[in-house]
Write a protein that holds these residues in place. Structure first.
Motif, PDB file in Angstrom:
ATOM      1  N   ASN A  97     -58.574  17.102  -9.813  1.00  0.00           N
ATOM      2  CA  ASN A  97     -58.806  18.365  -9.371  1.00  0.00           C
ATOM      3  C   ASN A  97     -60.021  18.868 -10.200  1.00  0.00           C
ATOM      4  N   LYS A  98     -61.361  18.625  -9.835  1.00  0.00           N
ATOM      5  CA  LYS A  98     -62.265  18.951 -10.574  1.00  0.00           C
ATOM      6  C   LYS A  98     -63.068  20.130  -9.720  1.00  0.00           C
ATOM      7  N   LYS A  99     -63.360  20.895 -10.416  1.00  0.00           N
ATOM      8  CA  LYS A  99     -64.069  22.301  -9.931  1.00  0.00           C
ATOM      9  C   LYS A  99     -65.118  21.965  -8.791  1.00  0.00           C
ATOM     10  N   GLU A 100     -66.110  21.059  -9.016  1.00  0.00           N
ATOM     11  CA  GLU A 100     -66.997  20.905  -8.182  1.00  0.00           C
ATOM     12  C   GLU A 100     -66.563  20.005  -6.939  1.00  0.00           C
ATOM     13  N   TYR A 101     -65.493  19.247  -6.681  1.00  0.00           N
ATOM     14  CA  TYR A 101     -64.821  18.666  -5.590  1.00  0.00           C
ATOM     15  C   TYR A 101     -64.131  19.685  -4.823  1.00  0.00           C
ATOM     16  N   ALA A 102     -63.464  20.670  -5.661  1.00  0.00           N
ATOM     17  CA  ALA A 102     -62.858  21.581  -4.823  1.00  0.00           C
ATOM     18  C   ALA A 102     -63.877  22.651  -3.987  1.00  0.00           C
ATOM     19  N   GLU A 103     -65.015  22.782  -4.606  1.00  0.00           N
ATOM     20  CA  GLU A 103     -65.955  23.711  -4.178  1.00  0.00           C
ATOM     21  C   GLU A 103     -66.789  23.047  -2.715  1.00  0.00           C
ATOM     22  N   LYS A 124     -65.092  23.500   4.747  1.00  0.00           N
ATOM     23  CA  LYS A 124     -63.853  23.665   5.518  1.00  0.00           C
ATOM     24  C   LYS A 124     -63.065  22.390   5.614  1.00  0.00           C
ATOM     25  N   ILE A 125     -62.854  21.734   4.702  1.00  0.00           N
ATOM     26  CA  ILE A 125     -62.015  20.715   4.667  1.00  0.00           C
ATOM     27  C   ILE A 125     -60.640  21.051   4.553  1.00  0.00           C
ATOM     28  N   ASP A 126     -59.664  20.868   5.103  1.00  0.00           N
ATOM     29  CA  ASP A 126     -58.458  21.559   4.980  1.00  0.00           C
ATOM     30  C   ASP A 126     -57.384  20.597   4.114  1.00  0.00           C
ATOM     31  N   CYS A 127     -57.212  20.858   2.814  1.00  0.00           N
ATOM     32  CA  CYS A 127     -56.314  19.824   1.917  1.00  0.00           C
ATOM     33  C   CYS A 127     -55.748  20.767   0.900  1.00  0.00           C
ATOM     34  N   SER A 128     -55.113  20.132  -0.012  1.00  0.00           N
ATOM     35  CA  SER A 128     -54.262  20.885  -1.150  1.00  0.00           C
ATOM     36  C   SER A 128     -54.662  20.511  -2.380  1.00  0.00           C
ATOM     37  N   VAL A 129     -54.551  21.584  -3.200  1.00  0.00           N
ATOM     38  CA  VAL A 129     -54.494  21.319  -4.728  1.00  0.00           C
ATOM     39  C   VAL A 129     -53.145  21.443  -5.186  1.00  0.00           C
ATOM     40  N   ARG A 130     -52.972  20.347  -5.851  1.00  0.00           N
ATOM     41  CA  ARG A 130     -51.444  20.257  -6.678  1.00  0.00           C
ATOM     42  C   ARG A 130     -51.742  19.857  -8.076  1.00  0.00           C
ATOM     43  N   GLY A 131     -51.598  20.911  -8.902  1.00  0.00           N
ATOM     44  CA  GLY A 131     -52.021  21.000 -10.387  1.00  0.00           C
ATOM     45  C   GLY A 131     -53.212  20.064 -10.665  1.00  0.00           C
ATOM     46  N   LYS A 132     -52.923  18.963 -11.342  1.00  0.00           N
ATOM     47  CA  LYS A 132     -54.204  18.197 -11.678  1.00  0.00           C
ATOM     48  C   LYS A 132     -54.839  17.402 -10.494  1.00  0.00           C
ATOM     49  N   ALA A 133     -54.303  17.614  -9.415  1.00  0.00           N
ATOM     50  CA  ALA A 133     -54.762  16.601  -8.264  1.00  0.00           C
ATOM     51  C   ALA A 133     -55.197  17.629  -7.097  1.00  0.00           C
ATOM     52  N   ILE A 134     -56.227  17.088  -6.289  1.00  0.00           N
ATOM     53  CA  ILE A 134     -56.383  17.398  -4.975  1.00  0.00           C
ATOM     54  C   ILE A 134     -56.074  16.252  -3.802  1.00  0.00           C
ATOM     55  N   ARG A 135     -55.231  16.828  -3.173  1.00  0.00           N
ATOM     56  CA  ARG A 135     -54.371  15.997  -2.307  1.00  0.00           C
ATOM     57  C   ARG A 135     -55.023  15.797  -0.797  1.00  0.00           C
ATOM     58  N   PHE A 136     -55.158  14.802  -0.297  1.00  0.00           N
ATOM     59  CA  PHE A 136     -55.367  14.604   1.189  1.00  0.00           C
ATOM     60  C   PHE A 136     -54.286  13.954   1.853  1.00  0.00           C
ATOM     61  N   SER A 137     -53.746  14.392   2.865  1.00  0.00           N
ATOM     62  CA  SER A 137     -52.631  13.700   3.592  1.00  0.00           C
ATOM     63  C   SER A 137     -53.055  13.436   4.859  1.00  0.00           C
ATOM     64  N   ILE A 138     -52.701  12.060   5.509  1.00  0.00           N
ATOM     65  CA  ILE A 138     -53.008  11.624   6.629  1.00  0.00           C
ATOM     66  C   ILE A 138     -51.893  11.355   7.601  1.00  0.00           C
ATOM     67  N   HIS A 139     -51.978  12.054   8.792  1.00  0.00           N
ATOM     68  CA  HIS A 139     -51.293  11.528   9.918  1.00  0.00           C
ATOM     69  C   HIS A 139     -51.957  10.707  11.019  1.00  0.00           C
ATOM     70  N   ALA A 140     -51.029  10.448  11.866  1.00  0.00           N
ATOM     71  CA  ALA A 140     -51.613   9.526  13.031  1.00  0.00           C
ATOM     72  C   ALA A 140     -52.335  10.384  13.860  1.00  0.00           C
ATOM     73  N   TYR A 141     -52.316  11.676  13.878  1.00  0.00           N
ATOM     74  CA  TYR A 141     -53.430  12.419  14.777  1.00  0.00           C
ATOM     75  C   TYR A 141     -54.569  12.805  14.098  1.00  0.00           C
ATOM     76  N   ASN A 142     -54.829  12.323  12.858  1.00  0.00           N
ATOM     77  CA  ASN A 142     -55.802  12.102  12.477  1.00  0.00           C
ATOM     78  C   ASN A 142     -56.846  10.853  13.038  1.00  0.00           C
ATOM     79  N   ASN A 143     -58.174  10.752  12.729  1.00  0.00           N
ATOM     80  CA  ASN A 143     -58.795   9.917  13.050  1.00  0.00           C
ATOM     81  C   ASN A 143     -60.130   9.321  12.592  1.00  0.00           C
ATOM     82  N   GLU A 144     -60.699   8.191  12.773  1.00  0.00           N
ATOM     83  CA  GLU A 144     -61.802   7.799  11.826  1.00  0.00           C
ATOM     84  C   GLU A 144     -62.836   8.891  11.581  1.00  0.00           C
ATOM     85  N   GLU A 145     -63.292   9.601  12.612  1.00  0.00           N
ATOM     86  CA  GLU A 145     -64.100  10.801  12.587  1.00  0.00           C
ATOM     87  C   GLU A 145     -63.740  11.630  11.477  1.00  0.00           C
TER      88      GLU A 145
END
Length: 373
Positions: free
Chosen positions: A324-330, A336-357
């Protein structure tokens, strides 16, 4: 992307507006699940008492059966929950032996019920780059001999996907009962408990199952129920004798107090049917393919991942985390990437409705950021 995933994604037009990498926070609700509510509401208003006493009871039995089939267990050991936490608190309030071992920095909804119930908790040491080795877990269990070991199947702050076969073999070896938080796995990671030494498996279903809020499932073994004091009860624990007299019958129904919302569980049933139709093994394979693409892309840009898959025993599937670095979060917020900040981490979660794009759009944010350095 094959036709199955194209068809699934087509149900979620919002994904064409902005990349959604936040299923670990809240899953998108499939429109088919919502459409079922129209039918259920109409049916209830027409049938009223009959619906609650017959149709809804049959619905609950079908949910138990489908959930049990997905997990490879008996439906008689399944309970329907309002959410994961309600089930975990039933466990901690009723276990007579108030000692447990768990991992340092596991999810609060796992450790807080034990804390508030007055358990003596032994924590395994600090995670190293998002994980604790299985050798360390076994050494700790051997040294302390806890009656219970509790762990998240997928860790929210690193993405570490625990090998339940290996963990259950360790707990079985030392006569320790295993309690698993499956919320970040159920509906995304194929999980077969048949033959494993798992005594409790609980999950909320609003994340990966695409079923919306207000429901969860629990598998509870007979061995764990034997450790209960049964200090909680509800009308669902009442049994009518042949002469009409009522008496209290302790058992798994203790996990189902009160009257449940049939609309909530109608959504859950449709979500289970949808997941069963697609196949969790297929969903997991799709998720892993996208995860590998994202992981490789981040590494190519020297973006550090929490929990290195090159480390011995580390496995990740549906969750990837970076520091979780400030420059990454900014940069992510600006794009407008929808993801989560969890303490010391920025978290990306992938489901089957996501795609390569989606993955490539996320990687482009970091590519642009790197170029600006």
């Amino acid at each position: 992307m094959n036709a199955t995933w194209q068809a699934l994604r087509a149900y979620f037009p919002v994904l064409e507006k902005r990349p959604y990498f936040n299923t670990a926070f809240a899953g998108l609700i499939h429109p088919i699940v919502e459409e079922k509510l129209v039918v259920v509401r109409k049916q209830y208003m027409q049938e009223l008492t009959h619906y609650r006493l017959h149709e809804f009871e049959a619905m609950k039995d079908e949910i138990r059966t489908l959930s049990a089939e997905i997990l490879g267990v008996s439906a008689s050991n399944m309970a329907l929950l309002h959410n994961y936490s309600s089930g975990m608190n039933v466990i901690t309030q009723n276990l007579k032996n108030k000692k447990v071992m768990m991992m340092h920095e596991d999810y609060p909804s796992l450790y807080l019920p034990f804390q508030t119930a007055g358990f003596e908790i032994t924590y395994i040491g600090e995670q190293q780059n998002g994980k604790v080795s299985y050798a360390e877990i076994e050494a700790a269990i051997k040294a302390h001999q806890p009656p219970y070991f509790a762990i998240s199947q997928v860790h929210y702050n690193s993405g570490w996907c625990v090998d339940l076969v290996r963990i259950s073999a360790i707990t079985k070896k030392y006569g320790v009962k295993l309690i698993v938080d499956g919320t970040q796995a159920f509906g995304a990671i194929e999980t077969n408990l048949n033959g494993l030494h798992v005594d409790a498996y609980l999950a909320s279903t609003y994340k990966w199952l695409m079923g919306g809020y207000g429901a969860g499932i629990a598998y509870i073994s007979e061995a764990l129920l034997a450790d209960f004091s049964f200090c909680m009860a509800s009308q669902n624990n009442l049994v009518f004798d042949d002469d009409g007299a009522m008496h209290y019958e302790p058992g798994i129904k203790m996990f189902e107090p009160g009257h449940k919302d049939h609309e909530v569980f109608a959504r859950l049933l449709e979500a289970l049917k949808l997941t069963h139709h697609i196949g969790i093994s297929n969903i997991e394979a799709r998720i892993r393919a996208l995860s590998v693409r994202l992981s490789a892309g981040l590494k190519a840009q020297s973006i550090e991942l929490i929990g290195d898959p090159d480390l011995d025993d580390f496995d990740r599937a549906n969750i990837l985390c970076i520091p979780n670095k400030k420059e990454y979060a900014e940069a992510l917020a600006a794009s407008k990437i929808d993801c989560s900040v969890r303490g010391k981490a920025i978290r990306f979660s992938i489901h089957a409705y996501n795609n390569e794009e989606d993955v490539d759009a996320l990687l482009a944010v970091f590519s642009k950021w790197v170029q600006c350095l």
